[in-house]
Scaffold this motif. Structure first.
Motif, mmCIF file in Angstrom:
data_model
loop_
_atom_site.group_PDB
_atom_site.id
_atom_site.type_symbol
_atom_site.label_atom_id
_atom_site.label_comp_id
_atom_site.label_asym_id
_atom_site.label_seq_id
_atom_site.Cartn_x
_atom_site.Cartn_y
_atom_site.Cartn_z
ATOM 1 N N THR A 135 -9.166 6.085 -11.605
ATOM 2 C CA THR A 135 -8.958 5.788 -10.191
ATOM 3 C C THR A 135 -10.201 6.191 -9.402
ATOM 4 O O THR A 135 -10.500 7.384 -9.274
ATOM 5 N N PRO A 136 -10.947 5.212 -8.891
ATOM 6 C CA PRO A 136 -12.096 5.546 -8.045
ATOM 7 C C PRO A 136 -11.644 5.953 -6.649
ATOM 8 O O PRO A 136 -10.692 5.388 -6.109
ATOM 9 N N LEU A 137 -12.312 6.922 -6.075
ATOM 10 C CA LEU A 137 -11.987 7.411 -4.737
ATOM 11 C C LEU A 137 -13.207 7.302 -3.835
ATOM 12 O O LEU A 137 -14.337 7.543 -4.267
ATOM 13 N N ARG A 138 -12.938 6.937 -2.582
ATOM 14 C CA ARG A 138 -14.000 6.895 -1.587
ATOM 15 C C ARG A 138 -14.022 8.232 -0.843
ATOM 16 O O ARG A 138 -12.971 8.729 -0.425
ATOM 17 N N LEU A 139 -15.205 8.812 -0.694
ATOM 18 C CA LEU A 139 -15.372 10.104 -0.029
ATOM 19 C C LEU A 139 -15.849 9.900 1.409
ATOM 20 O O LEU A 139 -16.694 9.045 1.673
ATOM 21 N N SER A 140 -15.276 10.661 2.315
ATOM 22 C CA SER A 140 -15.709 10.593 3.706
ATOM 23 C C SER A 140 -15.547 11.963 4.343
ATOM 24 O O SER A 140 -14.946 12.878 3.766
ATOM 25 N N GLY A 141 -16.062 12.107 5.573
ATOM 26 C CA GLY A 141 -15.875 13.350 6.315
ATOM 27 C C GLY A 141 -16.461 14.571 5.648
ATOM 28 O O GLY A 141 -15.918 15.675 5.760
ATOM 29 N N GLY A 142 -17.543 14.399 4.906
ATOM 30 C CA GLY A 142 -18.181 15.543 4.274
ATOM 31 C C GLY A 142 -17.588 15.945 2.939
ATOM 32 O O GLY A 142 -17.974 16.964 2.365
ATOM 33 N N ALA A 143 -16.639 15.171 2.435
ATOM 34 C CA ALA A 143 -16.035 15.477 1.131
ATOM 35 C C ALA A 143 -17.099 15.409 0.048
ATOM 36 O O ALA A 143 -17.974 14.534 0.063
ATOM 37 N N ASP A 144 -17.021 16.318 -0.894
ATOM 38 C CA ASP A 144 -18.012 16.374 -1.973
ATOM 39 C C ASP A 144 -17.289 16.704 -3.265
ATOM 40 O O ASP A 144 -16.595 17.722 -3.356
ATOM 41 N N LEU A 145 -17.396 15.848 -4.238
ATOM 42 C CA LEU A 145 -16.771 16.086 -5.533
ATOM 43 C C LEU A 145 -17.816 16.012 -6.628
ATOM 44 O O LEU A 145 -18.763 15.221 -6.554
ATOM 45 N N ARG A 146 -17.602 16.828 -7.654
ATOM 46 C CA ARG A 146 -18.469 16.820 -8.822
ATOM 47 C C ARG A 146 -17.636 16.613 -10.071
ATOM 48 O O ARG A 146 -16.417 16.820 -10.056
ATOM 49 N N VAL A 147 -18.281 16.217 -11.149
ATOM 50 C CA VAL A 147 -17.596 16.040 -12.427
ATOM 51 C C VAL A 147 -16.895 17.342 -12.801
ATOM 52 O O VAL A 147 -17.496 18.423 -12.752
ATOM 53 N N GLY A 148 -15.611 17.238 -13.139
ATOM 54 C CA GLY A 148 -14.828 18.413 -13.508
ATOM 55 C C GLY A 148 -13.956 18.948 -12.400
ATOM 56 O O GLY A 148 -13.044 19.755 -12.659
ATOM 57 N N LYS A 153 0.817 -1.209 0.000
ATOM 58 C CA LYS A 153 0.000 0.000 0.000
ATOM 59 C C LYS A 153 0.853 1.261 0.000
ATOM 60 O O LYS A 153 0.478 2.292 -0.572
ATOM 61 N N SER A 154 2.019 1.197 0.639
ATOM 62 C CA SER A 154 2.879 2.381 0.746
ATOM 63 C C SER A 154 3.391 2.856 -0.605
ATOM 64 O O SER A 154 3.859 3.991 -0.721
ATOM 65 N N ARG A 155 3.325 2.014 -1.637
ATOM 66 C CA ARG A 155 3.816 2.381 -2.967
ATOM 67 C C ARG A 155 2.750 3.030 -3.834
ATOM 68 O O ARG A 155 3.000 3.389 -4.975
ATOM 69 N N GLN A 156 1.544 3.176 -3.329
ATOM 70 C CA GLN A 156 0.483 3.796 -4.106
ATOM 71 C C GLN A 156 0.479 5.313 -3.894
ATOM 72 O O GLN A 156 0.878 5.797 -2.831
ATOM 73 N N PRO A 157 0.011 6.060 -4.893
ATOM 74 C CA PRO A 157 -0.122 7.513 -4.693
ATOM 75 C C PRO A 157 -1.212 7.797 -3.670
ATOM 76 O O PRO A 157 -2.061 6.944 -3.390
ATOM 77 N N ARG A 158 -1.202 9.001 -3.128
ATOM 78 C CA ARG A 158 -2.150 9.359 -2.075
ATOM 79 C C ARG A 158 -2.879 10.653 -2.435
ATOM 80 O O ARG A 158 -2.236 11.667 -2.724
ATOM 81 N N PRO A 159 -4.211 10.638 -2.425
ATOM 82 C CA PRO A 159 -4.942 11.898 -2.642
ATOM 83 C C PRO A 159 -4.793 12.788 -1.406
ATOM 84 O O PRO A 159 -4.989 12.330 -0.283
ATOM 85 N N VAL A 160 -4.414 14.052 -1.621
ATOM 86 C CA VAL A 160 -4.152 14.934 -0.475
ATOM 87 C C VAL A 160 -5.067 16.162 -0.430
ATOM 88 O O VAL A 160 -5.134 16.839 0.594
ATOM 89 N N TRP A 161 -5.726 16.461 -1.537
ATOM 90 C CA TRP A 161 -6.676 17.591 -1.510
ATOM 91 C C TRP A 161 -7.698 17.414 -2.615
ATOM 92 O O TRP A 161 -7.320 17.071 -3.724
ATOM 93 N N PRO A 162 -8.986 17.618 -2.331
ATOM 94 C CA PRO A 162 -9.573 17.945 -1.029
ATOM 95 C C PRO A 162 -9.362 16.833 0.001
ATOM 96 O O PRO A 162 -9.008 15.715 -0.347
ATOM 97 N N GLY A 163 -9.606 17.162 1.258
ATOM 98 C CA GLY A 163 -9.481 16.168 2.310
ATOM 99 C C GLY A 163 -10.622 15.167 2.284
ATOM 100 O O GLY A 163 -11.636 15.353 1.592
ATOM 101 N N GLY A 164 -10.465 14.076 3.018
ATOM 102 C CA GLY A 164 -11.525 13.083 3.124
ATOM 103 C C GLY A 164 -11.608 12.122 1.962
ATOM 104 O O GLY A 164 -12.641 11.480 1.758
ATOM 105 N N LEU A 165 -10.511 11.999 1.180
ATOM 106 C CA LEU A 165 -10.504 11.099 0.021
ATOM 107 C C LEU A 165 -9.533 9.950 0.262
ATOM 108 O O LEU A 165 -8.493 10.120 0.905
ATOM 109 N N ALA A 166 -9.864 8.794 -0.266
ATOM 110 C CA ALA A 166 -8.988 7.627 -0.131
ATOM 111 C C ALA A 166 -9.166 6.719 -1.335
ATOM 112 O O ALA A 166 -10.256 6.671 -1.943
ATOM 113 N N LEU A 167 -8.108 6.005 -1.685
ATOM 114 C CA LEU A 167 -8.216 4.990 -2.726
ATOM 115 C C LEU A 167 -9.114 3.862 -2.226
ATOM 116 O O LEU A 167 -9.187 3.596 -1.023
#
Length: 394
Positions: A338-351, A313-327
């Motif tokens: 790359t699909p991302l899981r949203l947590s902690g109120g994170a909200d993403l839209r297309v674009g 896992k340590s060799r994978q890239p890490r999403p750092v902004w916005p917060g609350g994102l994880a592979l």
């Protein structure tokens, strides 16, 4: 109002297509100053594999305290010399006969480049090229800096598997072989203590290994230098050691004439846990959200930039902004998406744009043809990577 990292990068790159790579110049400059400070007056050689952007290499080399490049390929070294770099120490041996011949045929490059060897067979290839052109090639011995521990019948090898040359006797014997061969001359020795420079120092066990390694090398380095100088009959011009995580301890040894660092400039995620210095992430890549596959998820385009080393896992890239994102654990960073899981109120839209950090320094630049150098919210300049200048060097 203080802007977040993501807000600054978003504003600086607004309108530019992703995937794209950026380097935060304020962080880069601070990291460079930190390396020089930790080196305490010992020159810092820049490891090109951890940068792979010629403009950045030149920018760092122009700063006080830095001197020379540690390259990873003879062909890379020839190219850098042609671009004006006058001191390249190869970090690894080469059996590229064509490149060795080109090096021996170029008097300027032959003076500027130092080859790395740890075996008589490598020496012979270099010597044959030198003899063919009536020149002399500079050699440096790669000395295994790993820690070998024996407790009763049990033996442990703590460090990476590099050179077969470990003891002063090993180094002296190889140097004696080289001294009898025309066309080559030993000018230095190198020690890369990966178990000190390349491991985060968060656990008591790792810190203990580092302390033991530093003590071992403080004695063994001097013995190796004495043995090699006795074998070749002259003083060595360079004794190279260290890495970004061990600059201070390596530079503290009076035998060491220079230290090498590269990852400490960009500070990838593998360096986040170091306690010996303050990590300031400087290199990022941006990916755009292309779809929302379901509630709590967003998918970005690209991202499968996996670092070399053990497939963990340590060799994978890490999403750092916005917060609350994880592979996601089932897909990770994908070749095309790359699909991302949203947590902690994170909200993403297309674009929307998501900013990532790579696990290792320099490797991610092989994925991009150019990198944008950002100061605050402005792109100061856009420069080609090695790939953008049509070079990969393996």
């Amino acid at each position: 109002m203080t802007r977040t990292l993501g807000e600054r990068l978003d504003e600086a790159t607004r309108g530019l297509a992703a995937p794209l790579a950026v380097v935060d110049l304020d962080a880069l400059d601070a990291n460079a100053a930190d390396l020089v400070d930790r080196a305490g007056g010992t020159p810092v050689r820049v490891a090109s594999k951890s940068v792979r952007v010629r403009h950045v290499l030149e920018r760092v080399l122009a700063l006080p305290g830095f001197a020379g490049v540690m390259g990873y390929s003879v062909r890379e070294a020839l190219w850098l010399v042609a671009q004006g770099v006058d001191d390249v120490l190869l970090g690894y041996p080469s059996v590229d006969i064509g490149a060795l011949d080109a090096l021996a045929a170029d008097p300027v490059a032959a003076r500027a480049v130092t080859l790395m060897v740890d075996d008589a067979a490598q020496v012979e290839l270099a010597a044959r090229a030198a003899d063919a052109h009536g020149t002399t090639l500079r050699l440096c011995l790669d000395v295994d800096a790993s820690l070998k521990v024996r407790i009763g019948p049990l033996a442990a090898h703590l460090g990476v598997r590099r050179s077969p040359v470990h003891s002063a006797a090993d180094a002296g014997a190889l140097a004696a072989v080289i001294a009898r061969r025309s066309g080559v001359d030993v000018v230095g020795v190198m020690f890369y203590e990966a178990q000190v420079a390349g491991l985060p120092d968060t656990s008591p066990a790792v810190r203990a290994v580092k302390r033991l390694s530093i003590r071992d090398l403080a004695v063994r380095r001097a013995a190796v230098v004495d043995a090699v100088q006795s074998a070749v009959g002259h003083e060595l011009s360079l004794v190279n050691s260290g890495g970004s995580g061990s600059v201070a301890s390596s530079a503290a040894d009076p035998v060491v004439t220079e230290v090498t660092a590269g990852s400490g400039l960009f500070v990838p995620t593998l360096f986040d846990a170091y306690r010996s210095f303050t990590p300031r992430p400087a290199a990022f890549f941006g990916l755009d959200v292309v779809r929302i596959p379901g509630p709590g998820f967003a998918t970005v385009f690209g991202g499968g930039y996996i670092a070399s080393g053990p497939a963990t896992k340590s060799r994978q890239p890490r999403p750092v902004w916005p917060g609350g994102l994880a592979l996601t654990s089932r897909e990770g960073a994908g070749e095309v998406q790359t699909p991302l899981r949203l947590s902690g109120g994170a909200d993403l839209r297309v674009g929307d744009r998501v900013w990532f950090r790579h696990a290792k320094s320099g490797e991610v630049m092989e994925r991009f043809e150019q990198v944008h150098l950002v100061r605050d919210t402005t792109i100061e300049t856009t420069v080609p990577t090695y790939r953008g200048e049509h070079h990969t060097f393996g």
